[in-house]
Design an enzyme around this catalytic site. Structure first.
Site, PDB file in Angstrom:
ATOM      1  N   LYS A  79      26.054  22.276 -12.091  1.00  0.00           N
ATOM      2  CA  LYS A  79      25.444  23.149 -13.113  1.00  0.00           C
ATOM      3  C   LYS A  79      26.297  23.097 -14.378  1.00  0.00           C
ATOM      4  O   LYS A  79      27.535  23.084 -14.297  1.00  0.00           O
ATOM      5  CB  LYS A  79      25.363  24.573 -12.556  1.00  0.00           C
ATOM      6  CG  LYS A  79      24.621  25.561 -13.444  1.00  0.00           C
ATOM      7  CD  LYS A  79      24.528  26.948 -12.800  1.00  0.00           C
ATOM      8  CE  LYS A  79      23.717  27.923 -13.651  1.00  0.00           C
ATOM      9  NZ  LYS A  79      23.601  29.267 -13.038  1.00  0.00           N
ATOM     10  N   SER A 159      18.781  31.323 -13.024  1.00  0.00           N
ATOM     11  CA  SER A 159      19.146  30.402 -14.068  1.00  0.00           C
ATOM     12  C   SER A 159      19.493  29.004 -13.562  1.00  0.00           C
ATOM     13  O   SER A 159      19.517  28.065 -14.345  1.00  0.00           O
ATOM     14  CB  SER A 159      20.347  30.955 -14.835  1.00  0.00           C
ATOM     15  OG  SER A 159      21.485  31.030 -13.987  1.00  0.00           O
ATOM     16  N   SER A 183      20.614  34.176  -9.514  1.00  0.00           N
ATOM     17  CA  SER A 183      20.406  32.821 -10.027  1.00  0.00           C
ATOM     18  C   SER A 183      20.655  31.672  -9.059  1.00  0.00           C
ATOM     19  O   SER A 183      20.378  30.526  -9.408  1.00  0.00           O
ATOM     20  CB  SER A 183      21.282  32.590 -11.255  1.00  0.00           C
ATOM     21  OG  SER A 183      20.674  33.137 -12.369  1.00  0.00           O
TER      22      SER A 183
HETATM   23  N1  GLN Z   1      17.869  36.579 -13.877  1.00  0.00           N
HETATM   24  C1  GLN Z   1      19.041  37.391 -13.994  1.00  0.00           C
HETATM   25  C2  GLN Z   1      19.442  37.526 -15.433  1.00  0.00           C
HETATM   26  O1  GLN Z   1      18.787  36.974 -16.242  1.00  0.00           O
HETATM   27  C3  GLN Z   1      20.160  36.810 -13.175  1.00  0.00           C
HETATM   28  C4  GLN Z   1      20.758  35.621 -13.794  1.00  0.00           C
HETATM   29  C5  GLN Z   1      21.911  35.091 -12.996  1.00  0.00           C
HETATM   30  O2  GLN Z   1      22.068  35.396 -11.824  1.00  0.00           O
HETATM   31  N2  GLN Z   1      22.757  34.326 -13.656  1.00  0.00           N
HETATM   32  O3  GLN Z   1      20.378  38.172 -15.753  1.00  0.00           O
END
Ligand code: GLN
Length: 494
Positions: A79, A159, A183
């Site tokens: 990532k 994400s 995410s």
């Molecule tokens: N979807 C959540 C956010 O936008 C979690 C994102 C994540 O876990 N990095 O904050």
């Protein structure tokens, strides 16, 4: 030779040791697949083929001598939130344009020390903010899965959407990911892959671009539970460079895979039966309960009464920490710099051009809830709620060993479907954020297909530093769920 990209990490490890194929062949097979797929899926923002082949050839030399680490010769995707020495790292934000770290994150350094091969950097939502991989500066990632009879593009979750799409589409054997509110687990659920968010402190956050430091944790996305155990074993470590990493031994996670759930008690939290939940999600959950019961577990209803406050308090804590973490991107020290008439206008122009809309929204919310006069009303209150959420779990884990819930309230949605409505998007994390708020481990395991033929996941939540129970129960679900057929390969022909 069978298609090398279809192997699991465990199978590839065996084949490499038996010299059925070389690490270079295995890597090349993935590089070829990446090249064919990237226009359609956009999973990689930066393939690193030369480095991959170099690393693979070093692995072949080691394997030739009967040496090598736990992941020797295994090609992985990384990532773009993980700093990689001499390889561009941007968190998929314009503001980090051209940033090439002079250091390596501890997690990736651990993987390389075990012999893993880096195929390239994977797409993600900008600064890991999002649930659909539609906020990346490098464009959307497309889910390799499609609804039955439809060619409409679906989101891969976020994400870590590059990670989930690449693993599902056979563009790597496994991928690193990060999870602040879901995410790792939500994209895994949307792509029929396994995603594990470890206990807070199981691994080091050093060298990972920070989003919300008290919630962030790195973990693997893989195609099987065993592969997740193998990868976590290599990623996790105590790190003096991260004071929040725990000084605990890393267990042999793989050793527990297959031990089953006899004698374990599985908790079912009644508060996760939320209003408006799709009937097929409820049915999947019941199916999961039945599988675990059949395998010898005891099932017990538990109560997590503060669940309904998790999402609102997460969306105070996470933006607050993000606004503080992102203050460092000012055009002076990293990446992009836009000209201005003085230093203040240089900051302003850089941030205006460098941050996307969702990131700006988080910075504004975060700055607001931390400001004088609002701090007590919002941030402090959210911290108190966080303590109550943690207490709910502590009480539940007095009587159960792991908790089973759906991972998401629905299956992968269409690109564009929720991107205009931040609240709709945030609701995707309703079952996952509680785990980050409490610092616990959580894993999503593919458990079935929706009525539209797209993957659905079940989530297991464990006690702090008890990922092992998740691997035991996760394997039971994986075995019981008819192995999910892989998505039909349309992307390499596109
Ligand atoms: N979807 C959540 C956010 O936008 C979690 C994102 C994540 O876990 N990095 O904050």
């Amino acid at each position: 030779m069978t298609d090398l990209t279809n192997l699991t990490i465990a199978e590839a490890r065996k084949g490499l040791r038996a010299k059925s194929f070389s690490a270079e062949e295995l890597t090349q097979a993935h590089l070829d697949a990446m090249e064919k797929a990237n226009a359609a899926l956009n999973a990689y923002v930066l393939p690193t083929p030369e480095r991959a082949l170099e690393m693979a050839s070093a692995s072949d030399a080691k394997l030739g001598k009967g040496e090598g680490g736990a992941l020797e010769g295994i090609p992985l995707g990384i990532k773009d939130l993980f700093c990689t020495r001499d390889v561009r790292t941007t968190a998929c934000s314009h503001i980090l344009d051209g940033f090439t770290p002079t250091y390596e994150s501890t997690v990736t350094a651990n993987l390389w020390a075990e012999g893993a091969v880096m195929l390239g950097k994977l797409n993600n939502d900008e600064f890991a903010m999002g649930s659909s991989n539609e906020t990346s500066f490098y464009g959307n990632v497309i889910n390799p899965w499609r609804r039955d009879g439809s060619e409409a593009p679906l989101v891969p979750g976020g994400s870590s959407g590059g990670s989930s799409a690449a693993v599902a589409a056979r563009l790597c054997l496994g991928a690193t990911a990060t999870d602040t509110g879901g995410s790792i687990r939500q994209p895994a659920a949307f792509t029929g892959t396994v995603g594990l968010k470890p206990t807070y402190g199981r691994g080091s956050r050093w060298g990972i671009v920070a989003f919300a430091s008290s919630l962030d944790q790195a973990g693997p996305i893989t195609r099987t539970v065993r592969d997740a155990a193998i990868m976590l074993g290599a990623m996790a470590s105590h790190d003096p460079k991260d004071t929040t990493s725990a000084d605990l031994p890393v267990p042999d996670f793989e050793a527990v895979v297959g031990q089953g759930v006899k004698g374990l008690t599985i908790g079912i939290p009644k508060e996760y039966r939320v209003e408006g939940m799709a009937p097929e999600i409820e049915a999947l959950w019941q199916q999961g309960i039945a599988w675990l019961k059949e395998a010898g577990a005891e099932i017990k209803e538990v109560s997590l009464p503060h669940t309904k406050y998790a999402l609102p308090s997460y969306y105070i804590v996470a933006p607050a920490e993000a606004s503080s973490n992102l203050a460092r991107y000012d055009g002076v020290r990293y990446g992009l710099r836009e000209k201005g008439s003085d230093v203040i206008s240089m900051y302003e122009n850089t941030r205006e051009a460098g941050f996307g809309a969702e990131v700006k929204r988080r910075i504004l919310i975060g700055t607001y809830v931390l400001s004088a006069g609002y701090y007590d009303a919002y941030y402090l209150k959210a911290q108190k709620v966080r303590t109550l959420i943690k207490r709910d779990f502590d009480q539940a884990f007095e009587t159960v060993d792991t908790i089973l819930t759906p991972t998401t309230p629905g299956a992968a949605f269409a690109a564009g479907e929720k991107s205009g409505d931040p609240l709709e998007m945030y609701l995707n994390d309703i079952f996952t954020v509680t785990v980050n708020m409490a610092g616990l481990p959580g894993m999503s395991v593919p458990a079935g297909l929706s009525s539209e033929g797209t993957p659905l996941g079940l989530q297991l939540i464990g006690r702090a530093f008890d990922e092992e129970t998740l691997f035991r129960a996760g394997q039971v679900i994986e075995d019981a769920a008819a192995p999910l057929s892989k998505p039909a390969d349309w992307w390499s022909k596109a």
